[in-house]
Design a protein around this motif. Structure first.
Motif, mmCIF file in Angstrom:
data_model
loop_
_atom_site.group_PDB
_atom_site.id
_atom_site.type_symbol
_atom_site.label_atom_id
_atom_site.label_comp_id
_atom_site.label_asym_id
_atom_site.label_seq_id
_atom_site.Cartn_x
_atom_site.Cartn_y
_atom_site.Cartn_z
ATOM 1 N N ALA A 1 0.825 -1.201 -0.121
ATOM 2 C CA ALA A 1 -0.104 0.003 -0.140
ATOM 3 C C ALA A 1 0.867 1.888 -0.021
ATOM 4 O O ALA A 1 0.528 1.787 1.080
ATOM 5 C CB ALA A 1 -0.835 0.297 0.915
ATOM 6 N N PRO A 2 1.560 1.568 -0.978
ATOM 7 C CA PRO A 2 2.468 2.885 -0.941
ATOM 8 C C PRO A 2 2.031 4.391 -0.598
ATOM 9 O O PRO A 2 2.939 4.978 0.183
ATOM 10 C CB PRO A 2 2.767 2.927 -2.725
ATOM 11 N N LYS A 3 0.532 4.491 -0.469
ATOM 12 C CA LYS A 3 0.327 5.422 0.337
ATOM 13 C C LYS A 3 0.560 5.833 1.716
ATOM 14 O O LYS A 3 1.160 6.668 2.243
ATOM 15 C CB LYS A 3 -0.812 5.751 -0.412
ATOM 16 N N LEU A 4 0.944 4.837 2.572
ATOM 17 C CA LEU A 4 1.386 4.377 3.839
ATOM 18 C C LEU A 4 2.936 4.944 3.926
ATOM 19 O O LEU A 4 3.765 4.933 5.303
ATOM 20 C CB LEU A 4 0.639 2.416 4.189
ATOM 21 N N GLY A 5 3.506 4.730 3.054
ATOM 22 C CA GLY A 5 4.569 5.703 2.786
ATOM 23 C C GLY A 5 4.878 6.523 3.541
ATOM 24 O O GLY A 5 5.727 7.444 4.113
ATOM 25 N N VAL A 6 3.483 7.401 3.644
ATOM 26 C CA VAL A 6 3.396 8.631 3.875
ATOM 27 C C VAL A 6 4.262 9.220 5.474
ATOM 28 O O VAL A 6 4.221 9.991 6.534
ATOM 29 C CB VAL A 6 1.813 9.044 3.978
ATOM 30 N N PHE A 7 3.670 7.484 6.564
ATOM 31 C CA PHE A 7 4.609 7.771 7.636
ATOM 32 C C PHE A 7 5.957 7.962 7.847
ATOM 33 O O PHE A 7 6.536 8.567 9.047
ATOM 34 C CB PHE A 7 4.032 6.514 8.657
ATOM 35 N N ASP A 8 6.180 7.722 6.769
ATOM 36 C CA ASP A 8 8.423 7.836 6.552
ATOM 37 C C ASP A 8 8.845 9.539 6.385
ATOM 38 O O ASP A 8 9.944 10.039 6.533
ATOM 39 C CB ASP A 8 8.818 6.963 5.321
ATOM 40 N N ILE A 9 7.808 10.618 6.487
ATOM 41 C CA ILE A 9 8.108 11.989 6.536
ATOM 42 C C ILE A 9 8.874 12.440 7.091
ATOM 43 O O ILE A 9 8.104 12.006 8.630
ATOM 44 C CB ILE A 9 6.304 12.462 5.947
ATOM 45 N N PRO A 10 9.556 12.749 6.906
ATOM 46 C CA PRO A 10 10.640 13.241 8.831
ATOM 47 C C PRO A 10 9.701 14.575 9.132
ATOM 48 O O PRO A 10 8.862 15.328 7.851
ATOM 49 C CB PRO A 10 11.843 13.830 7.669
ATOM 50 N N PHE A 11 9.313 14.160 10.531
ATOM 51 C CA PHE A 11 8.793 15.474 11.299
ATOM 52 C C PHE A 11 7.689 15.770 11.113
ATOM 53 O O PHE A 11 7.005 16.712 11.229
ATOM 54 C CB PHE A 11 9.929 16.884 11.592
ATOM 55 N N LEU A 12 6.683 14.095 10.550
ATOM 56 C CA LEU A 12 5.488 14.467 9.602
ATOM 57 C C LEU A 12 4.682 15.181 11.717
ATOM 58 O O LEU A 12 3.696 15.650 11.780
ATOM 59 C CB LEU A 12 5.139 13.769 9.403
ATOM 60 N N PHE A 13 5.413 13.921 12.913
ATOM 61 C CA PHE A 13 4.625 13.455 14.008
ATOM 62 C C PHE A 13 5.532 14.934 14.658
ATOM 63 O O PHE A 13 6.558 14.879 14.787
ATOM 64 C CB PHE A 13 4.639 12.225 14.512
ATOM 65 N N ARG A 14 4.549 15.347 15.836
ATOM 66 C CA ARG A 14 5.479 16.417 16.396
ATOM 67 C C ARG A 14 6.087 15.750 17.682
ATOM 68 O O ARG A 14 6.994 16.151 18.239
ATOM 69 C CB ARG A 14 3.428 16.799 17.410
ATOM 70 N N ASP A 15 5.532 14.797 18.187
ATOM 71 C CA ASP A 15 6.574 13.463 19.181
ATOM 72 C C ASP A 15 5.673 12.107 19.262
ATOM 73 O O ASP A 15 4.833 12.072 18.102
ATOM 74 C CB ASP A 15 6.017 14.578 20.424
ATOM 75 N N ILE A 16 6.081 11.913 19.989
ATOM 76 C CA ILE A 16 5.902 10.014 19.511
ATOM 77 C C ILE A 16 4.712 9.437 20.612
ATOM 78 O O ILE A 16 3.541 8.272 19.240
ATOM 79 C CB ILE A 16 6.778 9.329 20.570
#
Length: 299
Positions: free
Chosen positions: A71-86
């Motif tokens: 599911a290529p769109k799940l590569g979204v989680f690899d964007i650096p600094f997408l998440f504010r924290d854990i």
């Protein structure tokens, strides 16, 4: 049934796998049994994901190397600094976005049972401590073969290039790269402290992992057994997270004792602003609504 992981049993994913196997056996009264094959003895993440999709294997836990292949769109989680924290990352995966993402792999003949995690990814460098985007300017950084990571680090100013993990220590030792990024467990386990001087606790990517099951194996279970397996998978998620939280502090201290200079004063706001320069590319690749939904989640 067999569960293959590329990490050791002591790792986050390994501890999650152990709890999963224990819960499946206990809740089924021993009718169902899961055998764990750790440390990549049965192949890497790409190969094991393909084996699960072909119904040649019942379970694996894979990072984006596996699930984004399906599911290529799940590569979204690899964007650096997408998440504010854990906490933000976990809230996303536990909420509607993450739960919908689990179903995206069904098109590839897989059943996404639950999320696990490999931990936060941090930067190490040989000669330049990294605190803000300007410190990355022109640095030769190794990244995995991830579109989001390559695009992200180039946007932040680094000279980012992919390289398979098994070749990384030699490349760092030879000076082919000035730095790299990985979870602390990988950094310590691969002894990167011998060829890297600085550890910058950037936490730039939350490395999500997915516990997946073959469709054929899942369909062979009764409804009660499916419920047991899914409950065990949720318990595995919690075990992996608890292990990760303990390891983060322990491994940071250990790498410091090994001689690495630990950089904790990271200008995350500057990094988060700089990465937005790639929004147009990320929106084309993954869709603006998905990015907005992730950023809107409150933890």
């Amino acid at each position: 049934m067999r569960l293959v992981i590329t990490n050791t049993v002591a790792s986050q994913t390994g501890q999650g796998a152990t709890v999963f196997a224990e819960r499946v056996a206990a809740s089924s009264g021993g009718r169902l049994r899961v055998e764990i094959y750790p440390a990549g003895v049965a192949g890497g993440e790409l190969e094991t994901t393909q084996d699960v999709a072909k119904n040649a294997l019942e379970f694996t836990i894979t990072s984006s190397v596996g699930f984004a292949m399906v599911a290529p769109k799940l590569g979204v989680f690899d964007i650096p600094f997408l998440f504010r924290d854990i906490a933000h990352a976990r809230a996303v995966l536990d909420g509607p976005v993450g739960q919908k993402a689990l179903t995206e792999v069904e098109a590839g003949g897989l059943v996404g049972l639950a999320w696990s995690e490999n931990g936060l990814r941090h930067l190490t460098t040989a000669s330049v401590p990294v605190r803000s985007p300007k410190d990355l300017s022109g640095l030769k950084i190794r990244v995995p073969q991830s579109v989001a990571m390559i695009t992200g680090f180039k946007t932040l100013g680094a000279d980012a290039k992919p390289l398979p993990f098994p070749d990384l220590y030699g490349a760092l030792s030879a000076g082919e790269f000035q730095g790299q990024e990985n979870p602390l467990g990988n950094i310590a386990g691969a002894n990167f402290d011998r060829v890297q001087r600085y550890l910058s606790l950037t936490g730039h990517i939350y490395s999500a992992a997915m516990l997946i099951m073959s469709r054929q194996a899942y369909d062979s279970l009764s409804e009660d057994e499916r419920t047991m397996v899914r409950a065990a998978a949720r318990a595995a998620t919690q075990a992996a997270r608890e292990t990760g939280d303990r390891n983060e502090a322990r491994l940071t201290a250990e790498l410091g004792k090994r001689g690495m200079t630990v950089i904790a004063d990271i200008d995350r706001a500057a990094f988060a602003t700089a990465i937005r320069g790639a929004d147009a590319q990320f929106e084309t690749e993954y869709g603006k609504p998905l990015l907005e939904a992730i950023r809107a989640v409150r933890s």
